[in-house]
Motif scaffolding. Structure first.
Motif, PDB file in Angstrom:
ATOM      1  N   ARG A 175       0.815  -1.186   0.000  1.00 12.34           N
ATOM      2  CA  ARG A 175       0.000   0.000   0.000  1.00 12.34           C
ATOM      3  C   ARG A 175       0.859   1.251   0.000  1.00 12.34           C
ATOM      4  N   LEU A 176       2.108   1.159  -0.345  1.00 14.66           N
ATOM      5  CA  LEU A 176       2.957   2.350  -0.366  1.00 14.66           C
ATOM      6  C   LEU A 176       2.548   3.319  -1.457  1.00 14.66           C
ATOM      7  N   PHE A 177       1.871   2.826  -2.468  1.00 13.18           N
ATOM      8  CA  PHE A 177       1.495   3.681  -3.589  1.00 13.18           C
ATOM      9  C   PHE A 177       0.569   4.805  -3.148  1.00 13.18           C
ATOM     10  N   ASP A 178      -0.403   4.516  -2.285  1.00 18.20           N
ATOM     11  CA  ASP A 178      -1.385   5.530  -1.927  1.00 18.20           C
ATOM     12  C   ASP A 178      -1.353   5.933  -0.454  1.00 18.20           C
ATOM     13  N   LEU A 179      -0.403   5.455   0.317  1.00 24.36           N
ATOM     14  CA  LEU A 179      -0.352   5.764   1.738  1.00 24.36           C
ATOM     15  C   LEU A 179       0.497   7.007   1.989  1.00 24.36           C
ATOM     16  N   ILE A 181      -0.853  12.573   6.435  1.00 28.18           N
ATOM     17  CA  ILE A 181      -2.282  12.901   6.389  1.00 28.18           C
ATOM     18  C   ILE A 181      -3.010  11.964   7.346  1.00 28.18           C
ATOM     19  N   ASP A 182      -3.916  12.521   8.167  1.00 29.90           N
ATOM     20  CA  ASP A 182      -4.612  11.719   9.184  1.00 29.90           C
ATOM     21  C   ASP A 182      -5.337  10.512   8.593  1.00 29.90           C
ATOM     22  N   ILE A 183      -6.001  10.667   7.461  1.00 31.90           N
ATOM     23  CA  ILE A 183      -6.756   9.556   6.879  1.00 31.90           C
ATOM     24  C   ILE A 183      -5.919   8.715   5.929  1.00 31.90           C
ATOM     25  N   GLY A 184      -4.647   9.079   5.728  1.00 31.05           N
ATOM     26  CA  GLY A 184      -3.736   8.249   4.954  1.00 31.05           C
ATOM     27  C   GLY A 184      -3.588   8.602   3.495  1.00 31.05           C
ATOM     28  N   ILE A 185      -4.518   9.391   2.949  1.00 33.95           N
ATOM     29  CA  ILE A 185      -4.420   9.751   1.537  1.00 33.95           C
ATOM     30  C   ILE A 185      -5.119  11.088   1.316  1.00 33.95           C
ATOM     31  N   ALA A 186      -4.490  11.947   0.520  1.00 35.99           N
ATOM     32  CA  ALA A 186      -5.077  13.238   0.182  1.00 35.99           C
ATOM     33  C   ALA A 186      -5.997  13.065  -1.028  1.00 35.99           C
ATOM     34  N   PRO A 187      -7.006  13.911  -1.166  1.00 35.78           N
ATOM     35  CA  PRO A 187      -7.907  13.804  -2.321  1.00 35.78           C
ATOM     36  C   PRO A 187      -7.170  13.828  -3.661  1.00 35.78           C
ATOM     37  N   GLU A 188      -6.126  14.655  -3.754  1.00 40.26           N
ATOM     38  CA  GLU A 188      -5.368  14.727  -5.012  1.00 40.26           C
ATOM     39  C   GLU A 188      -4.674  13.403  -5.305  1.00 40.26           C
ATOM     40  N   GLN A 189      -4.187  12.754  -4.265  1.00 35.47           N
ATOM     41  CA  GLN A 189      -3.532  11.465  -4.446  1.00 35.47           C
ATOM     42  C   GLN A 189      -4.531  10.408  -4.911  1.00 35.47           C
ATOM     43  N   GLY A 190      -5.737  10.455  -4.378  1.00 38.03           N
ATOM     44  CA  GLY A 190      -6.769   9.518  -4.802  1.00 38.03           C
ATOM     45  C   GLY A 190      -7.120   9.714  -6.263  1.00 38.03           C
ATOM     46  N   PHE A 246      -5.176  11.073  -8.567  1.00 34.84           N
ATOM     47  CA  PHE A 246      -4.026  10.627  -9.355  1.00 34.84           C
ATOM     48  C   PHE A 246      -4.020   9.106  -9.470  1.00 34.84           C
ATOM     49  N   ALA A 247      -4.226   8.422  -8.344  1.00 38.30           N
ATOM     50  CA  ALA A 247      -4.227   6.951  -8.364  1.00 38.30           C
ATOM     51  C   ALA A 247      -5.316   6.426  -9.289  1.00 38.30           C
ATOM     52  N   ASP A 248      -6.499   7.012  -9.225  1.00 36.02           N
ATOM     53  CA  ASP A 248      -7.592   6.599 -10.121  1.00 36.02           C
ATOM     54  C   ASP A 248      -7.198   6.758 -11.580  1.00 36.02           C
ATOM     55  N   MET A 301      -5.376   4.525 -16.741  1.00 36.98           N
ATOM     56  CA  MET A 301      -4.440   4.540 -17.859  1.00 36.98           C
ATOM     57  C   MET A 301      -3.807   3.152 -18.033  1.00 36.98           C
ATOM     58  N   CYS A 302      -3.415   2.528 -16.913  1.00 40.37           N
ATOM     59  CA  CYS A 302      -2.828   1.189 -16.992  1.00 40.37           C
ATOM     60  C   CYS A 302      -3.818   0.188 -17.561  1.00 40.37           C
ATOM     61  N   LEU A 303      -5.077   0.340 -17.233  1.00 39.01           N
ATOM     62  CA  LEU A 303      -6.104  -0.582 -17.705  1.00 39.01           C
ATOM     63  C   LEU A 303      -6.332  -0.459 -19.202  1.00 39.01           C
ATOM     64  N   PHE A 304      -6.395   0.756 -19.711  1.00 37.85           N
ATOM     65  CA  PHE A 304      -6.793   0.968 -21.102  1.00 37.85           C
ATOM     66  C   PHE A 304      -5.632   1.104 -22.080  1.00 37.85           C
ATOM     67  N   ARG A 305      -4.436   1.299 -21.606  1.00 39.36           N
ATOM     68  CA  ARG A 305      -3.284   1.440 -22.493  1.00 39.36           C
ATOM     69  C   ARG A 305      -2.868   0.079 -23.039  1.00 39.36           C
ATOM     70  N   ASP A 306      -2.580   0.024 -24.313  1.00 32.55           N
ATOM     71  CA  ASP A 306      -2.129  -1.228 -24.923  1.00 32.55           C
ATOM     72  C   ASP A 306      -0.750  -1.602 -24.395  1.00 32.55           C
ATOM     73  N   SER A 307      -0.577  -2.879 -24.145  1.00 31.99           N
ATOM     74  CA  SER A 307       0.715  -3.398 -23.704  1.00 31.99           C
ATOM     75  C   SER A 307       1.417  -4.030 -24.891  1.00 31.99           C
ATOM     76  N   PRO A 308       2.743  -3.969 -24.906  1.00 33.13           N
ATOM     77  CA  PRO A 308       3.458  -4.630 -26.003  1.00 33.13           C
ATOM     78  C   PRO A 308       3.278  -6.141 -25.899  1.00 33.13           C
ATOM     79  N   PRO A 309       3.287  -6.825 -27.022  1.00 35.50           N
ATOM     80  CA  PRO A 309       3.149  -8.285 -26.972  1.00 35.50           C
ATOM     81  C   PRO A 309       4.349  -8.913 -26.255  1.00 35.50           C
ATOM     82  N   ILE A 310       4.123 -10.075 -25.656  1.00 34.54           N
ATOM     83  CA  ILE A 310       5.208 -10.783 -24.982  1.00 34.54           C
ATOM     84  C   ILE A 310       5.660 -11.953 -25.842  1.00 34.54           C
TER      85      ILE A 310
END
Length: 87
Positions: A1-5, A9-18, A20-22, A27-36
Motif C-alpha cells: 500500500r505504499l502507492f497511496d499511503l 495525512i490523518d486519513i492516509g491519503i489526500a484527495p489529489e492522491q486519490g 491521481f491513483a484513479d 491509464m494502466c487498464l486501457f493502455r495497450d501493452s506490447p506483446p510478450i
C-alpha cells in the motif's frame, strides 16, 4: 500500500492522491501493452503454476532465508517477483 499511503495525512491519503491513483490505474487498464514473447509467456505460466501449487509459502521462505531474489538455478524467472521462487 505504499502507492497511496501518506503518513503525513490523518486519513492516509489526500484527495489529489486519490484522483491521481484513479487516473493512473485507468491509464494502466486501457493502455495497450506490447506483446510478450513465447519465452515470457512460458515464464508467466510457470510462475502461475508455482503459486497455485505452493501458495505464498515459497515466497515467505525465500524472504525469511534472506535470499537475494535471483533466479540462478531456481526456475525460469528473471530475478524479480515470483520468478525467483525455488522449484
Amino acid at each position: 500500500r505504499l502507492f497511496d499511503l501518506n503518513p503525513s495525512i490523518d486519513i492516509g491519503i489526500a484527495p489529489e492522491q486519490g484522483t491521481f491513483a484513479d487516473m493512473f490505474l485507468l491509464m494502466c487498464l486501457f493502455r495497450d501493452s506490447p506483446p510478450i514473447s513465447s519465452r515470457e509467456q512460458a515464464e508467466n505460466d510457470e510462475n502461475k503454476r508455482r503459486v497455485v501449487n505452493h501458495g505464498r509459502a515459497l515466497i515467505q521462505a525465500e524472504i525469511g532465508s534472506g535470499g537475494s531474489g535471483g533466479s540462478e538455478g531456481r526456475g525460469v524467472g528473471r530475478g524479480h517477483g515470483i520468478g525467483s521462487i525455488p522449484t
